[in-house]
Structure formats: C-alpha cells, structure tokens
Design an enzyme around this catalytic site. Structure first.
Site, PDB file in Angstrom:
ATOM      1  N   HIS A 164       0.270  -0.640  -0.353  1.00 14.77           N
ATOM      2  CA  HIS A 164      -0.156  -0.230  -0.023  1.00 14.77           C
ATOM      3  C   HIS A 164       0.901   0.869  -0.438  1.00 14.77           C
ATOM      4  CE1 HIS A 164       0.525   0.973   4.386  1.00 14.77           C
ATOM      5  NE2 HIS A 164       0.336  -0.288   4.080  1.00 14.77           N
ATOM      6  N   CYS A 208       2.887  -4.860   7.276  1.00 20.50           N
ATOM      7  CA  CYS A 208       2.440  -4.549   5.450  1.00 20.50           C
ATOM      8  C   CYS A 208       3.957  -4.402   4.845  1.00 20.50           C
ATOM      9  CB  CYS A 208       0.951  -3.756   5.657  1.00 20.50           C
ATOM     10  SG  CYS A 208       0.147  -4.945   5.741  1.00 20.50           S
TER      11      CYS A 208
END
Length: 534
Positions: free
Chosen positions: A431, A450
C-alpha cells in the site's frame, strides 16, 4: 559446511549376519535379488522398500553377468554427484560417497552387493530430495516462512535411474533450474577460491573516513576493495582518500544496502570487515532458500525481497519496474509467502487490525474518547457506527475490543491513497503511505508487517495499464476522493522472499544484513538436522 540428512536408518549390516546364504548354482544376479528381498523388512523408508518389492528385489545400481557383478555407470554417476555435493552447498558426508565407492570396489558376495545397492538407493533419494527441495523445510525452521516446496516423489527419483536417457543430465536437473540459483552457485565457487587464496584484508578501526581525508589505513582499504573486484589494485595511489577508491567504496555500499556516500563510518566498516567465511555461509543459506522456491515464478510477477526492502515487477524474465519498500519492524516481521494479487483499491478504508487497536489506540481512547477523531478514525460495531463517548473503553483493557476502528480515505489514511491486495491469512498487503520520508533511508523496517511502496501509482500503472488505467487516470480517481476497487483481469503472483545474498545478471554480488535473524535460525536448523541425521 552445513547440510541436513533425512531420518533414514538402514541396519543392513545386522541384517547381513542373519540373511541366508545365496545359492551358488544360479549366478550372482538372482542371488543379489534374493539378498535384497531378505533385507526389505529392515528398510525404514516405505517408498524404497515398495520399489524393491515391486522389482522382485532386482538391484537398481548393480549389474551382473553370470557370477560377476559390478556397479553400473549410473551408480558411478550417482556417487560422483554425491562427492560433488559441496558445489551446491550440500554436505557430501550426508551421502557417504567415499564409503560407497570403497564398498563398490571391495564387494564380492551377493550380500555385499545387496547392502551396497540399498544404501546407494537410500543416499540417492536423500540427495535428490535435498537438491530439489532443500535440506530442511521452511515452516519447520520458522512459522514465518509460509512456503512449502514441492518434495520429489521417491518413486519418480527411482524410476528415473533406469528410464532417463542421460542420467547424468537428470542428476544436474534436480537442482533448481532458475538463473538466480545458477549465478549464486557460480559466485559461491569464486568466493571459495578467494577464501583459499587468503580471504579479505582486515581494515583497522579508526575515525570516520570521509572523501578528501588522509589516513594510514588506505593501503589496507585499497587491497580490500581490489579483493572483491570493486577496483583494480593499481587504480588508486597516494595518501588521500579520493578518486577511484571513493567510487569503489560507494559501489561496495550500494551492493550491501548501505547509504551510498563514500563515508566509512562504523556501519560501512563493519560490512567491509565481515569475514569471507561469513559471506560463504550467507551464500550457502541463500542457495537453500532458492531450493525452496519454484523454478518458474510466473510470466509476470511481483518479487519483494524483505531483506533488501525492494519490490520488483518482472515480466518475461526482465525487471520492468523497481521500487523501494518499507517492511515490518523486527518485532512485526513480515512473513515469507506467495499469493496472487487480485484487485487494487483506490482511496481505501483502513480497518485497523485488532492488535493495533488494542495495543496502540485503546490507551488513547481511555484517556479521551475523542482522541482519534483528528485522524478520521471512526468506531463501528458490525455495520453500525458508535459514538466513542458512549463506550466505557477502560473496561476492555486486556479483553479485546468488540468494536472495529475504521479510518476513512484521505491524506491521513495509514494506507495512503491506494492498496494492492493479494488475499492471505496474514492480513499483509502492499500500500501507499503518508510517511514518504522513510523511503530515503537505507534501512526501511518500520511497518507492522504490511509493505509500503514508494510511488504506488506508478506501480498501479504497471499492473493496470492493459486495462486502461495509466498513472494519470489512477490519480484522477484518487483526487475524486471516491473509493474504487479495480479487479485485475489476470491475477499477478506476489512472492515475498527473504534473501541476504544473491548475484545479479550484471555480475554484481549483493549481501544484506539479517535484520530478522532468519539466517541465524536457518543455520541452527541445518546444524540440528545434521546432528540428528548424520
């Protein structure tokens, strides 16, 4: 050299003492088959026992003619491969080539040949398994390694002995057939040669060395850079740190994931003084990791090396996009696994994971129910929004939250303005991020697991241009503020890996620090396997 062995016991010697003598009037071939059949009950590997049983005890490696017998060409090829296992960073001792060769030369009776054949088969299956899929299995080393290499079927290995038109070629093909493995194997041999010629010159400690300075350590530094081919030995002279020597150090820094400034401070000096023995160990460990990976990663795929903190998009074996990434902190280490990316979301919500909600946001809500409003984080129970002021937050300390915290799309969103989804059990995805400055650092371990990617809309264009979404169109959607999900017409494999040593196509050799301690864990697992199975 560390290597693992399969847990196989072969009490052939004990069995030989009780096996009936082979008849002498039927030639040695049938006698060997009878001796093998008599020993099948002592063979601990059921696949090997079943294979011999199906053959009526016919030997796999021994040829006979009347009362004469000897090792077949394939048997000699197998033993030669075992002896050369070190080329693949495997331990030849796990496959007993010296003992097998000695026994082949000395064999005289049916019992000799029977035990030789069975033991050669056992070592061949072990060797083929190690070479094709690794000496230890990743998820046994660490639960963070969620990859499961395809272990060769022993029956396939055994059938290949008689069915391969060129058994020597078959043995070579058991190793990973990827160019990356071949390059690292080549470089391992070259560094072993460097080690045999004395290894690396040690550069003494001292004050931080900057370009333009004079220093008595320059001779040692010049030798060190030449030993690893960063410069020719005669490319720099004098007592000033400048010119070709500075450029050599910059290249060294680039190949070791350091800040590329030519300044030799403690971190760069530590990498310079890492012994060649340690570099050899790193290469060997990463050859094991390459054995865990499939030869073909996809026609188009995303490759993230967590140790390098770099993402690459590869198409038809060519890198078409590269980006820096931020990965998990050591105590939020990003796992290793492969999944297919199926969709991209522009202007995403961030559903705050329970661990972050409880450990980081609950203490703030206890102090003030309005603490998260400035971050555009709202509270939900199911599909119903809840007023934070109506919740007795302190009552949930140590019990978990029955609420979901959700951050609205926008510039403050922790996921930035776009995310790339490859659904998985670990809730890991790629992301955007509002924290752009972190990409300028040489070490980028800052996330909860992440993967934050630099210039994410450029990545989006690479993945979605064939569907009509170039960077400008994606940014237009971003600027609208509207959430939009774009499904990929063709899923793209995403491979999250952890490699601390590799050789690029251009011949450059790269090393990275073991920030997650996974080299150390793998080294211990290999040592443990060797102790248990040798």
């Amino acid at each position: 050299m560390l290597s693992a062995a399969l847990s196989v016991t072969a009490p052939a010697a004990a069995a030989a003492q009780t096996a009936p003598a082979a008849p002498t009037d039927q030639g040695i071939g049938p006698a060997i088959a009878e001796a093998i059949q008599a020993r099948l009950g002592t063979v601990s590997d059921p696949a090997i026992a079943a294979y011999y049983a199906a053959r009526g005890g016919e030997p796999l490696w021994v040829l006979s003619d009347g009362d004469d017998a000897g090792l077949s060409e394939n048997g000699h090829l197998a033993i030669a491969a075992f002896a050369a296992a070190n080329d693949h960073a495997l331990n030849p001792d796990n496959y007993a080539p010296i003992d097998l060769a000695r026994r082949a030369d000395a064999a005289a009776t049916a019992e000799d040949y029977a035990t030789l054949d069975i033991d050669l088969t056992r070592n061949y299956v072990r060797y083929g398994t190690h070479l094709a899929s690794g000496r230890v299995q990743p998820n046994v080393v660490s639960k963070a390694l969620n990859i499961f290499p395809e272990i060769p079927d022993p029956a396939d290995l055994l059938n290949a002995v008689g069915q391969s038109p060129d058994f020597g070629t078959y043995l070579e093909a058991l190793a990973p057939q990827s160019p990356s493995y071949a390059r690292l194997k080549q470089r391992l041999a070259e560094y072993r040669d460097k080690a045999a010629r004395g290894g690396f010159t040690h550069v003494p400690a001292g004050a931080t060395l900057k370009p333009g300075m004079t220093d008595p350590r320059l001779d040692a530094l010049r030798r060190r850079m030449a030993e690893e081919d960063y410069m020719q030995a005669a490319a720099h002279a004098g007592d000033v740190y400048d010119g070709a020597l500075v450029e050599a150090v910059k290249q060294f820094q680039a190949y070791h994931g350091l800040t590329v400034d030519g300044v030799i401070g403690p971190e760069t000096l530590a990498e310079i003084n890492t012994s060649i023995t340690q570099r050899l160990i790193q290469m060997e460990l990463n050859m094991e990791r390459r054995r865990w990976m499939p030869d073909h990663l996809g026609s188009t795929y995303i490759f993230v090396n967590l140790a390098d903190q770099v993402l690459k998009v590869v198409k038809d074996e060519k890198t078409i996009h590269t980006a820096r990434v931020v990965v998990g902190k050591p105590y939020h280490a990003t796992p290793v696994f492969s999944r297919n990316m199926t969709y991209v979301e522009v202007n995403p919500f961030w559903n705050v994971p329970q661990s972050i909600a409880v450990n980081e946001y609950l203490p703030k809500l206890i102090k003030s129910p309005a603490a998260l409003s400035g971050q555009n984080i709202r509270v939900f129970r199911g599909d119903t929004e809840v007023n934070p002021a109506s919740v007795a937050w302190a009552s949930y300390q140590g019990t978990g939250l029955p609420y979901q915290l959700r951050q609205d799309p926008g510039d403050k969103n922790a996921l930035g303005r776009i995310k790339f989804m490859f659904p998985n059990a670990f809730n890991i995805y790629i992301h955007d991020t509002p924290s752009k400055a972190l990409f300028d650092r040489s070490e980028r371990y800052f996330s909860h697991g992440c993967i934050r990617v630099s210039d994410p809309f450029a990545l989006g264009e690479v993945l979605l241009s064939a569907q009509g979404f170039d960077k400008a169109r994606l940014e237009q959607i971003r600027d609208s503020g509207e959430r939009q999900v774009i499904t990929l017409k063709e899923p793209v494999p995403v491979h999250l890996t952890y490699l601390t040593a590799w050789m690029n196509k251009d011949g450059s050799t790269h090393f990275r620090q073991d920030i997650y301690g996974r080299d150390e864990a793998l080294l211990k697992a290999l040592a443990r396997a060797m102790r248990e199975n040798l």
